[in-house]
Motif scaffolding. Sequence first.
Motif: not given
Lengths: 259, 151, 47
Positions: A41-45, A53-56, A111-114
Motif C-alpha cells: 500500500v505504501s507509496d515509495p518515498d 520500506r526498510l524503515m517500517y 539499518g545497515s541494509l537501509w
Amino acid sequence: MRVATGGPGKAAEFWARRGTIVLGGLTVASLAVLVVLGLFVSDPDYQQGDAVRLMYLHVPAAWIAYLAYGVTSLASALYLWKRTRSPAWDTLAGASAEIGVLFTGLTLVLGSLWGRPVWNVWWAWDARVVSTAVLFFLYLGYLALRRVPADPAVRARRSAIAALAAFVDVPVVHFSVEWWRTLHQKGSVFNRELNPTIQGNLAWALLSGVFAFTCLYLYLLERRYQLAVMEEAIEERALEAAIAERRAEADVPPVRVPS
Amino acid sequence: MIDPPVVLVARPKPKRMRYIVAGGLCAAAVLFLIVGGLSRNIVYFRTVSEGVTAHGKAPDDTGRLRLAGAVLTGSVERRPDGVTFVVTDGTTRARVLHHGDPPELFKDGAPVVCEGHFVKGDRAAVPTFDSDRIMIKHGAEYRPPSVDASK
Amino acid sequence: MTDAGYVIGGWTLTGVAIAGYVGRLWARSRRARRFLPPDEQGRSEWM
C-alpha cells in the motif's frame, strides 16, 4: 514454583491464560497488516524510493529494543527495592533483555541494509550507529553475566545492577542525533518539536509496524517468561534430586530441602 | 553420620568460564566501539565553512576529514574517473573532486558528506577537496512523491 | 543490488529471525514440559 511467589506472577497468571491466545492472534493479524501496508500500500518515498520500506521494520525494531530494556530496568529496580523484591522480577528482567538483544541486532542489520542504498555506506562511525552497537553488546554481556553460575539471590542482585547500568545507553542512543553531528537522520516522530515529519500512507505503514512489533514483543515476553519459569523449576528439581541422592548415599533419611 | 554439605551439591559450575569469557568479550567490544570508533568520530563531519577555514590556516595539512554541505545546483560535471561539483553550506564553497562513481541518490541540491582531504597547498578561495567516498545525509522527512514539497 | 533487493532481503531476514526465535522458544518449552509434572508446566497455549 517461583511464579507463585508474588511479584508479577499472580497478575501474569490471570491475564495470560486468555491473554496469550488473544495476543498471539493479534500479533499474527497485525504483522499481516504490516506486510500489506509496508510492501504494497505504501507509496515509495519522494527521495528514497522503495528503500523507505526498510524503515517500517528498522524503526519499530529500535522501539522494541527501547521498550524491552525499559521493562528490564523496571523489573530490575523492583527486584532491588526490598518492598517489591521477588525472584519473578529477576526472571522477567532476563526474559525481556533477551528479546531486546534480538531486536537491537535486527535494528543494526536492517539499518545497515537501509544505509547501503540511501547513505551509500553499510556502516557509519557516527554517534547513533555506534551507540546502538554499544547497546547490543552491553545487553549481550548482561545475558552472559546472568548465566554465570552463582547463588540465585546473588545472581539476581548483580544482574539487576548491571541492567540498570546498561540502561544509561538508551537515552544516549535516542538523543545522539540531537547531541552530536551524525550521518543518521534525526527522529521523524519523537523529534525535538514533536512534529511528525512523515506523511500520507507512509505514516500508516510505520504506525502499523510499531503496533505489530509491540504486540509481538508482549507475546514473545510472555512465552519467554513461561519458559524461564519452567527451566528454573527443572533446575530446582534437579537440585533437590541431587541433594536427596547425596543424603541417600550418606544413609540419612531424606529431609525437606530448606529453600 | 555427618550431613553432606548442601553447598557442594547445589553449586555445579560446568560452564562458568564460558560465560565469563563471553561477558568479557562483550565488554571488550563495548570498549573498542567507544574508544576505537566513537571518540574519533563524535563530530562526524565538518561544515564546509569549518573545513575551509581550517584548511586556510594550515594549507599543507592533508589530514582526512568529512565535509558536509549541499551539492550546488548546476555544478556537477561527470568525468571519466569520477565527478566534480561544488559543495556549499550557504556561506562557503569548496570544489570536490570525487574519484569513483557517485552514489545513486547523488544529484543537484543533495545533502552530501564527502570523505577525503583538501589538496595540499591549495590557497584558492574555493579550495579543492579530494574525495574518495560520498555519503548522502538524509533528512527525517518522508512522504509520497505526490505530496507537494512546499506544503 | 537494486533497492528492491535490499528491501526483500531485509524483510526476509526479519521474518526468519522472528520465526526462528519463536521456533526456539517453542522447542525449548516443549522439552522443558517433559521434565515437569502437569501442575508445573506453565501455560501451554501458543495461540
